[in-house]
Design an enzyme around this catalytic site. Structure first.
Site, PDB file in Angstrom:
ATOM      1  N   LYS A  27       0.168 -13.824  -6.007  1.00  0.00           N
ATOM      2  CA  LYS A  27      -1.156 -14.448  -6.245  1.00  0.00           C
ATOM      3  C   LYS A  27      -0.957 -15.763  -7.011  1.00  0.00           C
ATOM      4  CE  LYS A  27      -3.080  -9.884  -5.830  1.00  0.00           C
ATOM      5  NZ  LYS A  27      -4.128  -8.921  -6.114  1.00  0.00           N
TER       6      LYS A  27
ATOM      7  N   HIS B  22      -6.554 -12.098   2.836  1.00  0.00           N
ATOM      8  CA  HIS B  22      -6.583 -11.260   1.628  1.00  0.00           C
ATOM      9  C   HIS B  22      -8.028 -11.195   1.117  1.00  0.00           C
ATOM     10  CE1 HIS B  22      -5.902  -9.790  -2.402  1.00  0.00           C
ATOM     11  NE2 HIS B  22      -4.718  -9.396  -2.006  1.00  0.00           N
TER      12      HIS B  22
ATOM     13  N   GLY C 131       0.388  -6.926  -8.968  1.00  0.00           N
ATOM     14  CA  GLY C 131       0.872  -6.973 -10.349  1.00  0.00           C
ATOM     15  C   GLY C 131       2.286  -6.441 -10.530  1.00  0.00           C
TER      16      GLY C 131
HETATM   17  P1  13P Z   1      -2.368  -5.027  -7.156  1.00  0.00           P
HETATM   18  O1  13P Z   1      -1.069  -4.364  -6.752  1.00  0.00           O
HETATM   19  O2  13P Z   1      -2.220  -5.877  -8.385  1.00  0.00           O
HETATM   20  O3  13P Z   1      -3.492  -4.055  -7.206  1.00  0.00           O
HETATM   21  O4  13P Z   1      -2.722  -6.069  -5.973  1.00  0.00           O
HETATM   22  C1  13P Z   1      -2.632  -5.655  -4.667  1.00  0.00           C
HETATM   23  C2  13P Z   1      -2.806  -6.827  -3.790  1.00  0.00           C
HETATM   24  O5  13P Z   1      -3.850  -7.454  -3.765  1.00  0.00           O
HETATM   25  C3  13P Z   1      -1.657  -7.230  -2.966  1.00  0.00           C
HETATM   26  O6  13P Z   1      -2.007  -8.184  -2.014  1.00  0.00           O
END
Ligand code: 13P
Length: 245
Positions: free
Chosen positions: A11, A91, A229
């Site tokens: 992200k 996404h 995360g």
């Molecule tokens: P998390 O693993 O932080 O919940 O995020 C998942 C995600 O959006 C992967 O694209």
């Protein structure tokens, strides 16, 4: 046999200082039997591609047009040129923050394929949609409109990411995950034929971590994870890589 995939989605996180984390992940990737992929901010694609030869790099979005007057945007060809092999498209954060529709994801997927990138197309329901028992209808609609006709097991990965599980620490039950992954497989086989439909990998994403990965990894039609995360630190991501190997 579909090869498992441990994919990280960084992200809007990551600076060149984080390359040390990637070196450790690369060592784990070298010894693993699964594909290890990091979808990082565009600013890091080239550095990670150089620093981590056993980790496949990916981006998190691309523009639907080949080039032109789109200030601030990045084309699929540019991502490829920087060293990426994959791009995440549709996404839920981009659908929510940038108003991306299934039609827009379809156009972006075609642009990615035209540039030689592989697309990870994300689908997933909100909590309200799950509560009102619309999950499979929503996923079916997203699959039908977001994915173009020329999908193959090579150019497409589907990620099932329930919106309510992303970044919340909540996860669906393994039965709920299995129900959606089986449904996605059935829809892929119906539309693209058994050969292609069976070869497309389907990843689960949403609060996957070193503790829950082993029970999710064995669910029917789960071919790996798209991890947010827990992909940022080697201490979290390496156990996930190992479990998926
Ligand atoms: P998390 O693993 O932080 O919940 O995020 C998942 C995600 O959006 C992967 O694209």
């Amino acid at each position: 046999m579909r090869r498992k995939m441990a994919a990280g989605n960084w992200k809007m996180n990551g600076l060149s200082a984080n390359l040390a984390e990637v070196a450790a992940m690369n060592d784990a990737a070298k010894e693993s039997d699964c594909d290890v992929l990091l979808c990082v901010p565009a600013t890091l694609i080239s550095a990670i591609d150089d620093a981590a030869p056993d980790v496949v790099t990916g981006a998190q979005d691309c523009h639907q047009n080949v080039s032109g007057a789109h200030t601030g945007e990045i084309s699929a060809e540019m991502i490829c040129d920087a060293g990426a092999e994959y791009v995440i498209l549709g996404h839920s954060e981009r659908r929510a923050d940038n108003g991306e529709t299934d039609k827009c994801v379809h156009e972006k997927t075609n642009a990615a394929w035209a540039a030689g990138l592989k697309a990870i197309v994300c689908v997933g329901e909100t909590l309200d949609q799950r509560k009102s028992q619309n999950t499979l209808d929503i996923i079916g609609g997203q699959l039908a409109t977001s994915i173009p006709d020329l999908a193959t097991g090579e150019n497409l990965v589907v990620a099932y990411e329930p919106v309510w599980a992303i970044g919340t620490g909540l996860t669906p039950t393994t039965d709920q995950i299995g129900e959606v992954h089986d449904f996605i497989r059935m829809r892929l086989e119906r539309r693209f034929g058994e050969g292609v439909g069976r070869s497309v990998r389907i990843l689960y994403g949403g609060s996957m971590n070193p503790k829950n990965v082993s029970e999710i990894a064995v669910v029917s039609n789960v071919d790996g994870g798209l991890v947010g995360g827990a992909s940022l630190r080697a201490t979290d991501f390496i156990p996930i890589i190992k479990t998926l190997s």
